[in-house]
Design a protein around this motif. Structure first.
Motif, mmCIF file in Angstrom:
data_model
loop_
_atom_site.group_PDB
_atom_site.id
_atom_site.type_symbol
_atom_site.label_atom_id
_atom_site.label_comp_id
_atom_site.label_asym_id
_atom_site.label_seq_id
_atom_site.Cartn_x
_atom_site.Cartn_y
_atom_site.Cartn_z
ATOM 1 N N ILE A 8 7.945 -0.602 0.691
ATOM 2 C CA ILE A 8 6.767 -0.926 1.500
ATOM 3 C C ILE A 8 7.232 -1.215 2.916
ATOM 4 C CG2 ILE A 8 4.782 -2.440 1.775
ATOM 5 C CD1 ILE A 8 4.984 -2.986 -1.249
ATOM 6 N N ARG A 170 -2.058 1.704 3.408
ATOM 7 C CA ARG A 170 -1.880 0.258 3.251
ATOM 8 C C ARG A 170 -1.841 -0.109 1.775
ATOM 9 N NH1 ARG A 170 -3.203 -4.702 5.789
ATOM 10 N NH2 ARG A 170 -3.669 -3.739 7.785
ATOM 11 N N VAL A 171 -0.960 -1.054 1.445
ATOM 12 C CA VAL A 171 -0.913 -1.561 0.066
ATOM 13 C C VAL A 171 -2.087 -2.507 -0.120
ATOM 14 C CG1 VAL A 171 0.360 -3.089 -1.484
ATOM 15 C CG2 VAL A 171 1.567 -1.312 -0.190
ATOM 16 N N VAL A 183 1.241 0.137 -7.503
ATOM 17 C CA VAL A 183 0.788 -0.225 -6.155
ATOM 18 C C VAL A 183 -0.461 0.570 -5.830
ATOM 19 C CG1 VAL A 183 1.388 -0.236 -3.709
ATOM 20 C CG2 VAL A 183 3.137 -0.770 -5.413
ATOM 21 N N ASN A 197 10.487 -4.680 -0.396
ATOM 22 C CA ASN A 197 9.587 -5.195 0.636
ATOM 23 C C ASN A 197 10.279 -5.158 1.988
ATOM 24 O OD1 ASN A 197 7.825 -6.619 2.267
ATOM 25 N ND2 ASN A 197 8.199 -8.601 1.288
ATOM 26 N N ALA A 199 8.350 -4.886 4.879
ATOM 27 C CA ALA A 199 7.089 -4.778 5.603
ATOM 28 C C ALA A 199 7.050 -5.555 6.914
ATOM 29 C CB ALA A 199 5.934 -5.201 4.695
ATOM 30 N N TRP A 202 4.459 -8.127 8.193
ATOM 31 C CA TRP A 202 3.508 -8.217 7.080
ATOM 32 C C TRP A 202 4.222 -8.485 5.759
ATOM 33 C CZ3 TRP A 202 3.532 -5.264 11.300
ATOM 34 C CH2 TRP A 202 2.430 -5.385 12.161
ATOM 35 N N ALA A 203 5.530 -8.691 5.835
ATOM 36 C CA ALA A 203 6.314 -8.892 4.617
ATOM 37 C C ALA A 203 5.929 -10.170 3.900
ATOM 38 C CB ALA A 203 7.808 -8.902 4.956
ATOM 39 N N GLN A 205 2.956 -11.215 3.540
ATOM 40 C CA GLN A 205 1.794 -10.870 2.706
ATOM 41 C C GLN A 205 2.253 -10.176 1.431
ATOM 42 O OE1 GLN A 205 -0.842 -8.577 5.235
ATOM 43 N NE2 GLN A 205 -1.155 -10.275 6.652
ATOM 44 N N VAL A 206 3.226 -9.287 1.576
ATOM 45 C CA VAL A 206 3.737 -8.584 0.392
ATOM 46 C C VAL A 206 4.441 -9.576 -0.525
ATOM 47 C CG1 VAL A 206 5.300 -6.793 -0.440
ATOM 48 C CG2 VAL A 206 3.947 -6.403 1.632
ATOM 49 N N MET A 209 2.129 -11.379 -2.644
ATOM 50 C CA MET A 209 1.667 -10.572 -3.779
ATOM 51 C C MET A 209 2.656 -10.640 -4.930
ATOM 52 S SD MET A 209 0.238 -7.054 -2.076
ATOM 53 C CE MET A 209 -0.950 -7.029 -0.755
ATOM 54 N N HIS A 326 13.908 -7.746 -1.212
ATOM 55 C CA HIS A 326 13.342 -8.036 0.106
ATOM 56 C C HIS A 326 14.326 -7.717 1.216
ATOM 57 C CE1 HIS A 326 9.890 -10.191 -1.514
ATOM 58 N NE2 HIS A 326 10.686 -10.915 -2.269
#
Lengths: 366, 105, 464
Positions: A8, A170-171, A183, A197, A199, A202-203, A205-206, A209, A326
């Motif tokens: 992502i 977008r995921v 996903v 991840n 991102a 925006w990581a 946010q991931v 999740m 990550h």
């Protein structure tokens, strides 16, 4: 759509990871909500800097530097990488002490790349510098490249090795079902046993999740670029006790940074320049390079970047799943690390281990 | 590099009230006060006004209203000046710009 | 200059001047900023300084500006010529240079009235010294009494070409040829819009009168011309073109081109105002309501900078925007506003009757806008060709910004003013998508150059 590894984020970390995995025969798909390198990866200052890294990052940075010096064999493209050296300038005895302490620290850790230079060598390397400086700390093999071009090179090479990339994807949701990640996106469902991840801003946010909350802050460091100038400086310049990053690109323009933040509207992905802070940057530049008084700024911008409270990235397996990884939070100094980060993540995935010391970057520290 | 005099433009028979003397590529030229540098330069017939930083190709003013940045010249030693956005003054020194010019003083 | 005004008007063309006068009448604390040394904008340039005989050469429309400028002078509005605005944000913080001195001021409302510029259309050889915009020719004549010495070729499509030809005729300039690149099929295309255009018949009559004068003077006009190509070793020496199926050549050292006008949107984009691609008018126009309010609260846009309507439309739009500002700031209520606006609304509607016809008639062929020749320079500043842009698209870069990052198109001194639209067209055609999809260059300040010294002095204080 099913693959071996779902990544992502289509920035440097995402493509670097995909490239290293693809080299070892692993199939990857990159999902990005925008276009490749749309954010921090495409618009950063392009610094290839080992100098002045947090000690935890030094081993990674040194390994990355070796890769940058041979980047053409990795990417079939030299990314316009230049290595004129990077100097932190000391303006007085106090600054000099600071730099000497730093040099000693780095040597004590077993690394030789940070070297103290005296006044003569300083002015040999930086003739345009204001006359009152006393010396500096140099990393001679440091330099810069063009970030969007580097990203483009990673992208092309990964594509050549079969990596698929989905832009504007977008995921929306992700969940673990059995032994695979599912996903959900507007372009359909993507499935893979492994998830990475990358991102950027925006990581966080991931990570949420994945049930991992991290204190990631999205921020927007400002940069300024000038008109083309005749060549007057080769090394990249920082200062011992001021916020400054300053380099003259191959095309003659001067790129000025200084870790001042714009006013970010994260949701809209827009930012307003903070002119008061840019004025400080301008004064800093002129304090060291007064000859630039009448040089024109033609543009300012700010990319959206992820900052961690300790300014160290997260490079680790997930703390909630052994099948997720990550690589994010590079706090405005990730460009130089990108080749090695991809290698590290690929090793974690394929070999369950990496020879580089990544404990300080574990997500569990939060 | 060519510097053939090009008579692309001429002045109508207005009688300007005030005149100033400027230097264009080393030559003194008398021009009406209040004129833009670009206009004065075009009327003087020096043809091209710069060569580009990328390839050294010759260029001359294009839009004359400040939106093309083609008319960049060295004015009183300062490079990258849009000639169409500067007005002539007594004693002004106007020169073609070569590439990025020198560092502005 | 004060730190704060109720209304800041940027641009001293017809929209800005009319707006400033009305705003002052409504008791608003208003300032007008303009980059030039005297009021008038482009269309009424040099209004206060032009000698009478030269003004006559320009025709009756130009004279109209005299009234406008003089009522502006009488209004007592704070006026700051020689002022560049380099930044504007959604908080209405306005960065400017007044006589080269930097300042940051604020306002309750900002009216952008920056007007239009000529549509930059790349064609082979357009960067040669000796090729200029028709508007450049007009500026030289209006403001400086300078005209072509040894003959000129005019080429392109649009009313300005005809106007300039007529003005040159009366100034005794030798016009070697007028090459009309308006395609024949546009006549058909425009026909359905003719009836409405007749309601603004004075424009059509004027155009016909210009044509008649030119014809009587024996000036050669070739219609339905294509394939314009400027040639020369280092400077313009000749042109070639296709007419009636045959390739022709013409020697000339001066070529003035015109392909219509488009809004100057650099500042509105950098401020963050939303813009949409208008396919029939072939330019990006800012989103706005009937009163000129843009997508950013407090920023209004009027005149050609909002959408091409000509000088008279601009005046009306300027007044409407000023009335809206007065209303928003509590000076007048809605009923008063509407009452005061009634005549300008009516006249503006009438002025606009001609537009659909003009747009259809002077619609620039997509092929020309798409820069068919790979060797043609699209980005003048960085010398990036159409072929390089197409290659970037083929490599997977389908929007203007990605192409910019890759090729440096749009990164030079003009910051994309001359290449933005051409790049959008090339990218759209090469990527098989609409122009809206490929987007436009992201706008960023400073929109005019600011030196490090000027920025440093903006907020004097300590370094860190």
């Amino acid at each position: 759509m099913k693959t071996d590894v779902l990544i992502i984020g289509g920035g440097l970390m995402g493509f670097s990871t995909a490239l290293q995995l693809a080299k070892r025969g692993t199939r990857c798909i990159i999902l990005d909500k925008d276009s490749p390198g749309r954010h921090a990866s495409g618009v950063n200052a392009g610094g290839l800097r080992q100098l002045n890294r947090d000690p935890a990052e030094i081993p990674l940075s040194v390994a990355a530097a070796e890769m940058w010096h041979d980047i053409e064999s990795l990417l079939d493209d030299n990314c316009d990488a230049q290595f004129p050296g990077l100097i932190r300038v000391a303006e007085n005895a106090e600054d000099m002490q600071l730099l000497e302490a730093r040099a000693a620290l780095v040597r004590s850790l077993g690394f030789e790349h940070e070297e103290i230079i005296g006044q003569q060598e300083l002015y040999r390397l930086l003739p345009a510098l204001v006359p009152h400086c006393t010396g500096g700390l140099i990393s001679r093999k440091d330099g810069y490249a063009r970030p969007f071009h580097a990203l483009e090179a990673f992208r092309r090479k990964s594509a050549a090795l079969g990596v698929e990339h989905y832009a504007s994807t977008r995921v929306e949701a992700l969940e673990r079902k059995g032994c695979e990640w599912q996903v959900k996106t507007a372009k359909g469902l993507f499935r893979a046993p492994i998830l990475v991840n990358c991102a950027g801003a925006w990581a966080g946010q991931v990570a949420s999740m994945l049930g991992e909350d991290v204190p990631l802050k999205a921020d927007a460091p400002m940069l300024m670029i000038t008109e083309r100038l005749p060549r007057f400086i080769e090394p990249v310049v920082g200062a011992a006790s001021r916020k400054l990053s300053f380099k003259q690109m191959q095309n003659g323009t001067v790129l000025i940074g200084g870790a001042h933040m714009a006013e970010l509207d994260f949701r809209q992905q827009t930012s307003d320049m903070d002119w008061a802070k840019l004025a400080v940057s301008a004064r800093t530049v002129l304090a060291l390079f007064p000859l630039l008084e009448n040089v024109r700024i033609v543009r300012t911008w700010a990319g959206i970047e992820a900052f961690m409270p300790d300014k160290l990235p997260v490079i680790s397996r997930s703390s909630t799943s052994s099948d997720a990884y990550h690589a994010f939070g590079f706090s405005a100094h990730g460009f130089q690390l990108s080749p090695i980060v991809g290698k590290i993540i690929s090793q974690l995935i394929l070999d369950s281990d990496t020879e580089l010391p990544i404990r300080p970057f574990n997500i569990e520290r939060f | 590099m060519q510097s053939a005099k090009k008579d692309m433009f001429k002045r109508l028979d207005d009688t300007p009230e005030k005149l100033v003397t400027v230097t264009i590529e080393g030559q003194p030229v008398v021009v009406p006060a209040g004129e833009t540098v670009a206009a004065a330069v075009l009327a003087s017939g020096i043809g091209y006004t710069r060569n580009t930083a990328v390839s050294g190709t010759l260029r001359a003013p294009f839009c004359l209203m400040g939106v093309c940045y083609e008319c960049l010249m060295v004015i009183d030693g300062q490079p990258n000046r849009r000639a169409c956005r500067h007005y002539v003054e007594e004693g002004m020194i106007i020169e073609r710009q070569h590439g990025p010019g020198d560092l502005p003083t | 200059m004060k730190d704060h005004y109720s209304l800041l008007v940027i641009g001293a063309g017809p929209a800005g001047l009319a707006a400033a006068v009305v705003a002052a009448e409504q008791g608003l604390d208003v300032a007008l900023l303009d980059e030039q040394a005297a009021p008038g904008g482009q269309i009424y340039r040099a209004m206060e300084s032009i000698p009478a005989e030269r003004a006559e050469l320009l025709g009756a429309e130009y004279q109209r500006g005299r009234e406008l400028v003089s009522s502006f002078r009488d209004s007592g509005v704070d006026y700051f010529p020689n002022t560049q605005v380099w930044s504007l944000n959604h908080k209405l913080e306005t960065g400017l240079l007044h006589d080269k001195k930097p300042a940051m001021i604020t306002a309750d409302k900002v009216l952008l009235a920056s007007g239009a510029m000529e549509r930059p259309v790349p064609f082979p050889g357009w960067t040669l010294p000796g090729v200029m915009n028709a508007g450049a020719g007009q500026i030289l004549m209006k403001a400086h009494g300078i005209v072509p010495a040894d003959g000129v070729v005019l080429a392109g499509s649009g009313p300005l070409l005809l106007l300039l030809a007529w003005q040159y005729l009366h100034a005794g300039v030798k016009i070697k040829a007028i090459l009309d690149l308006t395609p024949m099929r546009n006549h058909l295309r425009a026909l359905p819009r003719l009836p409405r255009a007749l309601l603004a018949g004075h424009y059509l009559l004027k155009g016909m009168a210009y044509k008649r004068d030119l014809k009587r003077a024996g000036i050669s006009t070739l219609h339905n011309v294509s394939g314009l190509h400027a040639k020369g070793k280092e400077q313009l020496e000749s042109i070639s073109f296709t007419h009636r199926g045959r390739q022709q050549a013409l020697e000339t050292d001066l070529l003035l081109v015109h392909f219509g006008v488009i809004p100057r949107s650099h500042l509105s984009r950098a401020a963050g105002c939303a813009h949409n691609w208008d396919n029939s008018q072939q330019y990006w126009r800012p989103q706005q309501d009937d009163w000129g309010q843009s997508s950013i609260d407090g920023i209004l846009i009027a005149g050609d900078g909002a959408g091409i309507g000509g000088a008279r439309t601009a005046e009306h739009a300027g007044r409407l925007a000023a009335l809206q500002a007065a209303h928003d700031l509590g000076r007048i209520d809605q009923q008063e506003r509407d009452g005061l606006a009634r005549m300008d609304r009516k006249w503006m509607r009438e002025e606009l009757y001609i537009r659909p016809f003009l747009e259809a008639f002077f619609h620039i062929p997509g092929k020309l806008l798409g820069v068919p020749n790979d060797d043609t320079i699209v980005c003048r500043c960085e010398e990036v060709t159409a072929g390089e842009i197409r290659k970037a698209v083929a490599d997977g870069h389908r929007d203007s910004n990605q192409v910019k990052f890759l090729t440096r198109c749009g990164m030079g001194p003009c910051q994309g003013r001359q290449c933005a639209d051409a790049v959008a067209h090339v990218v759209a055609a090469a990527g098989g998508q609409t122009i809206d999809k490929g987007g436009q260059y992201r706008g960023r300040p400073p929109v005019t150059p600011l030196t490090l010294g000027q920025l440093a002095r903006l907020y004097p204080g300590e370094t860190e």
